[in-house]
Design an enzyme around this catalytic site. Structure first.
Site, mmCIF file in Angstrom:
data_model
loop_
_atom_site.group_PDB
_atom_site.id
_atom_site.type_symbol
_atom_site.label_atom_id
_atom_site.label_comp_id
_atom_site.label_asym_id
_atom_site.label_seq_id
_atom_site.Cartn_x
_atom_site.Cartn_y
_atom_site.Cartn_z
ATOM 1 N N ASP A 114 0.851 -1.186 0.000
ATOM 2 C CA ASP A 114 0.000 0.000 0.000
ATOM 3 C C ASP A 114 0.887 1.237 0.000
ATOM 4 O O ASP A 114 2.045 1.187 0.432
ATOM 5 C CB ASP A 114 -0.912 0.009 1.236
ATOM 6 C CG ASP A 114 -1.869 1.183 1.233
ATOM 7 O OD1 ASP A 114 -2.790 1.198 0.402
ATOM 8 O OD2 ASP A 114 -1.688 2.111 2.053
ATOM 9 N N GLU A 130 0.803 5.680 0.790
ATOM 10 C CA GLU A 130 0.118 6.904 1.203
ATOM 11 C C GLU A 130 0.748 8.043 0.416
ATOM 12 O O GLU A 130 1.948 8.017 0.120
ATOM 13 C CB GLU A 130 0.253 7.135 2.704
ATOM 14 C CG GLU A 130 -0.296 6.009 3.570
ATOM 15 C CD GLU A 130 -1.778 5.734 3.373
ATOM 16 O OE1 GLU A 130 -2.501 6.654 2.930
ATOM 17 O OE2 GLU A 130 -2.218 4.603 3.647
ATOM 18 N N ASP A 137 -5.483 18.343 3.446
ATOM 19 C CA ASP A 137 -6.479 17.308 3.153
ATOM 20 C C ASP A 137 -5.860 15.916 3.222
ATOM 21 O O ASP A 137 -6.499 14.966 3.699
ATOM 22 C CB ASP A 137 -7.090 17.530 1.769
ATOM 23 C CG ASP A 137 -8.030 18.719 1.741
ATOM 24 O OD1 ASP A 137 -8.383 19.225 2.830
ATOM 25 O OD2 ASP A 137 -8.410 19.157 0.635
ATOM 26 N N HIS A 157 -5.271 3.900 8.276
ATOM 27 C CA HIS A 157 -4.920 4.531 7.003
ATOM 28 C C HIS A 157 -3.439 4.838 6.888
ATOM 29 O O HIS A 157 -3.038 5.853 6.305
ATOM 30 C CB HIS A 157 -5.731 5.801 6.739
ATOM 31 C CG HIS A 157 -6.311 5.853 5.346
ATOM 32 N ND1 HIS A 157 -5.553 5.667 4.213
ATOM 33 C CD2 HIS A 157 -7.569 6.043 4.900
ATOM 34 C CE1 HIS A 157 -6.311 5.764 3.141
ATOM 35 N NE2 HIS A 157 -7.548 5.979 3.533
ATOM 36 N N ASP A 162 -2.607 -0.924 6.360
ATOM 37 C CA ASP A 162 -3.500 -1.232 5.236
ATOM 38 C C ASP A 162 -3.012 -2.462 4.468
ATOM 39 O O ASP A 162 -3.817 -3.276 4.005
ATOM 40 C CB ASP A 162 -3.600 -0.031 4.296
ATOM 41 C CG ASP A 162 -4.511 1.055 4.838
ATOM 42 O OD1 ASP A 162 -5.082 0.862 5.936
ATOM 43 O OD2 ASP A 162 -4.656 2.102 4.173
#
Length: 286
Positions: free
Chosen positions: A20, A22, A64, A161, A166
Site C-alpha cells: 500500500d 500513502e 487534506d 490509514h 493497510d
C-alpha cells in the site's frame, strides 16, 4: 496470529506481497508518495516479513492528505526521497512474488510515476487487486472500500490509514478469498481468472516534441531555465520559472518534470497546460 483458511495446494509455495502507499494527493502525475508499506507472506503460514518506510515528497503535504493518513511534513523531513525507498521496496518484493493491492491502479500509478522520476524500473510481477477479487467472489456488497470489507468480514472495525496497517488488511482479505479459489489448477490459470496488472502499465514513455517546443527541448538538453505561464486547474494562470529535467508521456498526456523556483522543489507540469514559455539565460543552476 492470522486466521487460518484452506489453501489450494498449487498456491502453497507461492510468495505474495501485499502493499500500500500513502500520498500527497489523488493524481499520481502531479503528486508524490509519502509512505510505502508491504507484507511478504505465504498462504497458510503465520510468519511474514514487513516493509515500512516514510518518503520525503520534496513538497509540503496538503492538509487534506494529512487528515487522511496523519503523515506530516515533520514526520518526513528526515526521510529519503522516493528513489532510494523504492529501490529497497523492489528488492523486498523479489522477482518471483505475486503482488496484491487494494485499488491496485491507484498504487501502481503512484509507484510508476515515482519510478519514472527516479529513472528506475520494476519487474514483471503480476499484481492482483482485492477490489477485483471481492467483486467477483462476493458480488452485491454495499461497498468494496478497504474499511467496508474488513468491517464486513470481521477483520477490523477501524482503519488507521497507514501503509503497513493497510497492507496487513490486504493480506487478511486475500487469505480469506483464497479459500474460495479453485482447489485444482495452477497459478497461471488463477491469474487468468482475475485482472492481473503490471507495474509497467504506468511506465512513462519518452516522447519527441514537435518543433514548436524547440526552446523547451533546448532547455532540457542544455540545463537552462524556462519562464512559463501555466494554467493550473486549482490556482488559475500563474507565471513560473522552471528548469526542465525530463519529459514523458503517460496515457494521452505529456508531462514535464522540472525544478520549480517558486516551489523550490521538483514539480510536474502537464504540457497542454503550459500556454506560453520563453527561454531564459542559464545564469545559475537551480
Amino acid at each position: 496470529m492470522s486466521e487460518q483458511f484452506p489453501v489450494p495446494a498449487y498456491l502453497s509455495g507461492v510468495t505474495f506481497v501485499a502493499f500500500d502507499t500513502e500520498t500527497t494527493g489523488l493524481f499520481a502525475a502531479t503528486n508524490n508518495i509519502v509512505e510505502v508499506g508491504a507484507v511478504r507472506f505465504r498462504l497458510g503460514q503465520d510468519n511474514a516479513e514487513t516493509f515500512q518506510e516514510l518518503v520525503n515528497p520534496g513538497r509540503r503535504i496538503p492538509a487534506d492528505a494529512i487528515r487522511v493518513h496523519g503523515i506530516t511534513d515533520e514526520m518526513v523531513a528526515l526521510a529519503e526521497p522516493a528513489g532510494p525507498v523504492l529501490e529497497r521496496f523492489i528488492s523486498f518484493c523479489r522477482p518471483e512474488s505475486v503482488l496484491i493491492s487494494h485499488h491496485a491502479p491507484f498504487d501502481i500509478s503512484f509507484i510508476g510515476c515515482e519510478l519514472n522520476r527516479a529513472g528506475l524500473s520494476f519487474g514483471d510481477n503480476p499484481i492482483l487487486d482485492t477490489i477485483d477479487i471481492y467483486r467477483r467472489l462476493f458480488p452485491g456488497l454495499y461497498s468494496y472500500s478497504l474499511l467496508s470489507l474488513v468491517t464486513h468480514f470481521g477483520i477490523s472495525k477501524s482503519q488507521e490509514h497507514r501503509a503497513l496497517s493497510d497492507a496487513v488488511f490486504v493480506r487478511s482479505l486475500f487469505e480469506r478469498a483464497a479459500a474460495l479459489f479453485p482447489s485444482a489448477g495452477d497459478l497461471a490459470s488463477l491469474l487468468a481468472g482475475f485482472t492481473a496488472h503490471r507495474m509497467n502499465e504506468w511506465s512513462g514513455e519518452k516522447v519527441d516534441l514537435p518543433d514548436t517546443y524547440s526552446d523547451l527541448k533546448l532547455a532540457l538538453d542544455t540545463k537552462q531555465c524556462l519562464e512559463i505561464i501555466y494554467e493550473s486547474p486549482v490556482r488559475g494562470s500563474e507565471t513560473r520559472r522552471i528548469w526542465p529535467e525530463r519529459i514523458y508521456a503517460q496515457g494521452q498526456s505529456i508531462y514535464v518534470t522540472a525544478f520549480c523556483e517558486k516551489a523550490s522543489a521538483e514539480r510536474t507540469f502537464r504540457l497542454d497546460r503550459i500556454v506560453d514559455f520563453k527561454l531564459l539565460r542559464a545564469d545559475r543552476e537551480p
